[in-house]
Design an enzyme around this catalytic site. Structure first.
Site, PDB file in Angstrom:
ATOM      1  N   CYS A 237      65.335  38.930 123.686  1.00 49.87           N
ATOM      2  CA  CYS A 237      64.631  40.199 123.436  1.00 49.87           C
ATOM      3  C   CYS A 237      63.417  40.342 124.330  1.00 49.87           C
ATOM      4  O   CYS A 237      63.037  41.459 124.680  1.00 49.87           O
ATOM      5  CB  CYS A 237      64.182  40.276 121.983  1.00 49.87           C
TER       6      CYS A 237
ATOM      7  N   SER B 220      75.306  28.287  76.293  1.00 47.16           N
ATOM      8  CA  SER B 220      74.019  28.645  76.893  1.00 47.16           C
ATOM      9  C   SER B 220      73.940  30.062  77.429  1.00 47.16           C
ATOM     10  O   SER B 220      72.893  30.494  77.853  1.00 47.16           O
ATOM     11  CB  SER B 220      73.688  27.687  78.027  1.00 47.16           C
TER      12      SER B 220
ATOM     13  N   GLU C 272      64.215  44.278 118.157  1.00 48.88           N
ATOM     14  CA  GLU C 272      63.632  44.920 119.340  1.00 48.88           C
ATOM     15  C   GLU C 272      64.678  45.770 120.062  1.00 48.88           C
ATOM     16  O   GLU C 272      64.386  46.895 120.500  1.00 48.88           O
ATOM     17  CB  GLU C 272      63.111  43.859 120.321  1.00 48.88           C
TER      18      GLU C 272
ATOM     19  N   GLU D  19      70.666  18.670  83.499  1.00 52.54           N
ATOM     20  CA  GLU D  19      70.805  17.415  84.269  1.00 52.54           C
ATOM     21  C   GLU D  19      70.589  17.633  85.754  1.00 52.54           C
ATOM     22  O   GLU D  19      69.792  16.943  86.388  1.00 52.54           O
ATOM     23  CB  GLU D  19      72.198  16.822  84.043  1.00 52.54           C
TER      24      GLU D  19
ATOM     25  N   ALA E 209      69.940  25.411  76.303  1.00 57.47           N
ATOM     26  CA  ALA E 209      71.335  25.491  75.841  1.00 57.47           C
ATOM     27  C   ALA E 209      71.436  24.788  74.502  1.00 57.47           C
ATOM     28  O   ALA E 209      70.666  23.870  74.212  1.00 57.47           O
ATOM     29  CB  ALA E 209      72.254  24.805  76.845  1.00 57.47           C
ATOM     30  N   MET E 210      72.390  25.214  73.708  1.00 60.77           N
ATOM     31  CA  MET E 210      72.595  24.524  72.447  1.00 60.77           C
ATOM     32  C   MET E 210      73.231  23.160  72.738  1.00 60.77           C
ATOM     33  O   MET E 210      73.806  22.943  73.805  1.00 60.77           O
ATOM     34  CB  MET E 210      73.514  25.342  71.522  1.00 60.77           C
TER      35      MET E 210
ATOM     36  N   ARG F  96      77.058  40.800  91.893  1.00 62.46           N
ATOM     37  CA  ARG F  96      77.814  41.978  91.459  1.00 62.46           C
ATOM     38  C   ARG F  96      76.950  43.243  91.479  1.00 62.46           C
ATOM     39  O   ARG F  96      77.415  44.310  91.129  1.00 62.46           O
ATOM     40  CB  ARG F  96      78.337  41.741  90.035  1.00 62.46           C
TER      41      ARG F  96
END
Ligand code: AOF
Ligand code: ZN
Length: 373
Positions: free
Chosen positions: A95, A179, A60, A309, A173-174, A218
């Site tokens: 305000c 991952s 405002e 997890e 993920a493996m 980034r």
């Protein structure tokens, strides 16, 4: 309450202005304001403003200043504000008083302020000074601007979004822990914006040890904004396993290293604050307590970018409001890990989610789910 199409047009503009603060208002709400006056028999916008960052002027005040800087007389104007004008002295003056002093004769706000320091008092203050006030125009759109702020103000918890990148067969993920780069560059750019709009990003020790991510923002479209600050990076490390040289502890912005027991180490860099939160029985960090601590620190929105997890632990405790799943067109096979480790044994224990949105992002699918209460 009667709003017309002009009211809707000006409030839509105020909402658009509020979005300009999407990545920077942080602990404060995103708020936009438009001042309108009839000039030469025509409704004209004489001033616009939005809130940019805690400590700086509210929407405002910015709109009033913009109008006056352009030589407009604000008396008799109507203010369209996406949030009830504040009534308290915080980092800035109230305000509601600013609007009264500017001679505004009518205020249309989209929603009341859930901040207990305000909650209706701003509207009362205006009405006591004979300013006409109407509230509720485009309320849902205004709520959507500030889902995290509203949740923090009403519950003391931040709004939690969890992000997971998975394969078509639901693997993340493996077995080796490898991952990174399941999804494509477009999905990763989307995650950058998700991080940038969050006050904190939470991850776990496993992710830090296996992937060594920096977990920072980034995005070249966001970083140059002088008001942008990196989210706090939070590492949940119940067993004191992470290495102080991990990338996440480097670079700009604060880090919290969280465990349930005292950590004897001073080898972390100065931007890392060691948080010893009360542990659950099993020795793991009390995640709800962690979220409360973040909310007390002014964090409205939390992003969880964690392995199976920690993500499983947040999900099973019902602490996730929204789950964003990026599904890559890949099959990782049955030795790879599931998206979330959930010790469930029967269908009745299944966690139910509601699908809210589906879209394609590059070669991946983005699925957005909300918790079902
Ligand atoms: C408004 N317009 O643009 C914003 C409001 O510490 P302060 O002074 O910045 O006050 C922050 C509180 O003021 C915040 O929690 C919310 O209740 C309100 N924010 N109100 O009328 C604005 N940013
Ligand atoms: Zn204010």
């Amino acid at each position: 309450m009667g709003f017309n199409s002009n009211d809707a047009r000006f409030m839509a503009r105020a909402i658009q202005l509020a979005r300009k603060g999407w990545f920077t208002t942080r602990s404060n709400p995103r708020v936009g304001c438009v001042l309108v006056k009839t000039i030469n028999n025509e409704l004209q916008i004489i001033g616009e403003g939005w809130h940019q960052k805690p400590g700086l002027a509210h929407a405002e005040v910015n709109a009033i200043n913009a109008a006056q800087a352009n030589g407009h007389d604000t008396s008799g104007a109507t203010a369209y504000v996406t949030l009830e004008p504040c009534s308290h002295v915080g980092k800035t003056p109230p305000c509601a008083q600013g609007l009264i002093d500017a001679g505004v004769s009518k205020v249309i706000c989209a929603m009341t302020d859930p901040n207990p320091q305000v909650s209706g008092r701003g509207i009362d203050m205006l009405r006591e000074s004979e300013v006409l006030v109407e509230c509720g125009l485009m309320e849902q759109e205004a709520l959507d601007l500030n889902a995290g702020f509203v949740k923090r103000m009403t519950t003391g918890l931040p709004r939690v979004t969890a992000k997971a990148a998975i394969s078509l067969d639901g693997r993340t993920a493996m077995a080796s822990g490898e991952s990174q780069w399941i999804t494509g560059p477009e999905a990763r750019a989307d995650v950058q914006r998700l991080r940038a709009q969050s006050g904190a990003v939470i991850t776990g020790s496993g992710t830090v040890m296996f992937d060594d991510p920096s977990m920072n923002v980034r995005d070249e479209a966001i970083i140059p904004d002088p008001y942008f600050e990196q989210p706090v990076r939070v590492v949940v490390d119940s067993k004191h396993q992470v290495n102080p040289s991990a990338k996440i502890f480097k670079g700009q912005g604060q880090c919290w290293l969280v465990s349930g027991t005292k950590r004897e180490s001073d080898s972390f860099s100065h931007n890392v604050s060691l948080q010893n939160l009360e542990a659950c029985d099993s020795g793991y960090v009390n995640l709800e307590r962690l979220l409360r601590r973040l909310a007390e620190d002014g964090v409205n929105d939390v992003l969880i970018e964690a392995g199976s997890e920690l993500l499983g632990a947040f999900l099973i405790k019902g602490l996730v409001d929204e789950l964003q799943v990026f599904m890559a067109p890949k099959l990782l096979g049955n030795t790879a890990k599931a998206m979330a480790k959930l010790p469930l044994d029967s269908m009745s224990q299944a966690i139910n989610l509601e699908l809210r949105d589906v879209r394609q992002i590059g070669k991946d699918l983005k699925l957005t789910y909300n918790r079902v209460d």
